[in-house]
Design a protein around this motif. Structure first.
Motif, PDB file in Angstrom:
ATOM      1  N   GLY A  68       2.987   2.010  10.443  1.00 33.77           N
ATOM      2  CA  GLY A  68       2.428   3.055   9.601  1.00 33.77           C
ATOM      3  C   GLY A  68       2.294   2.610   8.155  1.00 33.77           C
ATOM      4  N   LYS A  69       2.819   1.414   7.853  1.00 32.92           N
ATOM      5  CA  LYS A  69       2.703   0.858   6.499  1.00 32.92           C
ATOM      6  C   LYS A  69       1.972  -0.485   6.580  1.00 32.92           C
ATOM      7  CE  LYS A  69       6.684   2.933   4.372  1.00 32.92           C
ATOM      8  NZ  LYS A  69       6.956   3.008   2.973  1.00 32.92           N
ATOM      9  N   LYS A  70       1.370  -0.866   5.477  1.00 34.41           N
ATOM     10  CA  LYS A  70       0.766  -2.183   5.366  1.00 34.41           C
ATOM     11  C   LYS A  70       1.883  -3.179   5.058  1.00 34.41           C
ATOM     12  CE  LYS A  70      -3.534  -0.365   3.434  1.00 34.41           C
ATOM     13  NZ  LYS A  70      -4.429  -0.401   2.249  1.00 34.41           N
ATOM     14  N   VAL A 102       4.465  -3.265   2.016  1.00 36.12           N
ATOM     15  CA  VAL A 102       5.806  -3.841   2.162  1.00 36.12           C
ATOM     16  C   VAL A 102       5.650  -5.359   2.187  1.00 36.12           C
ATOM     17  CG1 VAL A 102       7.792  -4.075   3.698  1.00 36.12           C
ATOM     18  CG2 VAL A 102       6.644  -1.869   3.467  1.00 36.12           C
ATOM     19  N   ILE A 103       6.417  -6.049   1.359  1.00 36.63           N
ATOM     20  CA  ILE A 103       6.423  -7.513   1.379  1.00 36.63           C
ATOM     21  C   ILE A 103       7.684  -7.973   2.090  1.00 36.63           C
ATOM     22  CG2 ILE A 103       6.517  -9.633   0.020  1.00 36.63           C
ATOM     23  CD1 ILE A 103       4.975  -8.228  -2.164  1.00 36.63           C
ATOM     24  N   LEU A 104       7.493  -8.794   3.114  1.00 37.10           N
ATOM     25  CA  LEU A 104       8.600  -9.456   3.793  1.00 37.10           C
ATOM     26  C   LEU A 104       8.356 -10.954   3.661  1.00 37.10           C
ATOM     27  CD1 LEU A 104       8.838  -7.336   7.079  1.00 37.10           C
ATOM     28  CD2 LEU A 104      10.273  -7.162   5.036  1.00 37.10           C
ATOM     29  N   PHE A 149      -1.294 -10.530   6.905  1.00 37.33           N
ATOM     30  CA  PHE A 149      -1.439  -9.157   6.433  1.00 37.33           C
ATOM     31  C   PHE A 149      -1.548  -8.274   7.656  1.00 37.33           C
ATOM     32  CE2 PHE A 149      -2.498 -11.656   2.804  1.00 37.33           C
ATOM     33  CZ  PHE A 149      -2.016 -10.913   1.737  1.00 37.33           C
ATOM     34  N   ILE A 150      -0.583  -7.368   7.818  1.00 31.39           N
ATOM     35  CA  ILE A 150      -0.470  -6.550   9.020  1.00 31.39           C
ATOM     36  C   ILE A 150      -0.835  -5.109   8.670  1.00 31.39           C
ATOM     37  CG2 ILE A 150       1.106  -5.776  10.827  1.00 31.39           C
ATOM     38  CD1 ILE A 150       2.692  -8.443  10.200  1.00 31.39           C
ATOM     39  N   ASP A 151      -1.745  -4.533   9.465  1.00 32.07           N
ATOM     40  CA  ASP A 151      -2.222  -3.182   9.170  1.00 32.07           C
ATOM     41  C   ASP A 151      -1.228  -2.115   9.635  1.00 32.07           C
ATOM     42  OD1 ASP A 151      -2.645  -2.725  11.935  1.00 32.07           O
ATOM     43  OD2 ASP A 151      -4.789  -3.141  11.795  1.00 32.07           O
ATOM     44  N   THR A 152      -1.564  -0.861   9.390  1.00 32.71           N
ATOM     45  CA  THR A 152      -0.662   0.254   9.675  1.00 32.71           C
ATOM     46  C   THR A 152      -0.409   0.452  11.167  1.00 32.71           C
ATOM     47  OG1 THR A 152      -2.529   1.790   9.612  1.00 32.71           O
ATOM     48  CG2 THR A 152      -1.289   1.484   7.562  1.00 32.71           C
ATOM     49  N   GLU A 175      -8.094  -4.541   2.150  1.00 28.29           N
ATOM     50  CA  GLU A 175      -8.917  -4.589   3.359  1.00 28.29           C
ATOM     51  C   GLU A 175      -8.190  -4.030   4.581  1.00 28.29           C
ATOM     52  OE1 GLU A 175     -10.180  -8.652   3.744  1.00 28.29           O
ATOM     53  OE2 GLU A 175     -11.381  -8.569   1.900  1.00 28.29           O
ATOM     54  N   LEU A 176      -6.875  -3.897   4.514  1.00 28.68           N
ATOM     55  CA  LEU A 176      -6.116  -3.370   5.652  1.00 28.68           C
ATOM     56  C   LEU A 176      -6.362  -1.882   5.835  1.00 28.68           C
ATOM     57  CD1 LEU A 176      -2.657  -5.113   5.156  1.00 28.68           C
ATOM     58  CD2 LEU A 176      -4.417  -5.702   6.823  1.00 28.68           C
TER      59      LEU A 176
END
Length: 177
Positions: A68-70, A102-104, A149-152, A175-176
């Motif tokens: 649910g988060k980018k 969120v940055i991991l 980059f992972i979308d919601t 773009e996500l």
């Protein structure tokens, strides 16, 4: 005469080794572009594999907790010059993006002094430690830094290999979906 025989034997042996080496080479699949073969890793559009790691702060983080988060999933090491170069931009992006992204930043060399690196660079986003090299292998990272980059919905929306600047981070996150 003896020198000529020895030279001929050496030449034939070298020729034999060259022929064996040439026959041992595996042919590249014809349907894979050179660019795709060089990129490696998971492909854009694929479901991002879930993982669970301990962070530098001692917390447990799971990718699925951020559905649910980018998510900007970065693979890096303390000894990697391009990784070091992009860290200030990642910190700036973290501050600007706030709760939107969120940055991991998965560290692949936790046996080194990651805490000193984080302290020295003023990094405030989570640093999961891939001590067993499992997540690195799961994501098929061949070159660092690599950023997914992972979308919601948990799908890989984009992938960037190499050091990123702030503008690129903003654009890929924008773009996500």
């Amino acid at each position: 005469m003896v020198k000529k025989v020895i030279a001929a034997v050496v030449l034939i042996a070298l020729l034999g080794v060259a022929i064996v080496q040439a026959m041992d080479k595996k042919a590249e699949p014809e349907n894979v572009s050179q660019e795709a073969a060089n990129m490696g890793g998971l492909k854009v559009g694929a479901k991002a594999p879930d993982f669970e790691l301990k962070t530098l702060a001692g917390d447990t983080v799971k990718l699925s907790d951020f559905k649910g988060k980018k998510v900007m999933l970065n693979f890096w090491a303390t000894w990697c010059p391009p990784c070091k170069a992009e860290m200030p931009a990642m910190e700036e992006f973290h501050k600007e993006a706030g709760d939107d992204v969120v940055i991991l930043a998965v560290n692949i060399d936790p046996h080194l002094d990651v805490q000193a690196f984080v302290d020295e660079n003023g990094i405030t986003f989570p640093i999961p430690l891939d001590a067993e090299d499992i997540v690195n292998e799961t994501y098929q990272v061949l070159s660092i830094p690599t950023t997914y980059f992972i979308d919601t919905k948990g799908n890989i929306g984009n992938k960037y290999i190499g050091a990123m600047n702030l503008d690129a981070m903003k654009q890929y996150a924008k773009e996500l979906k």
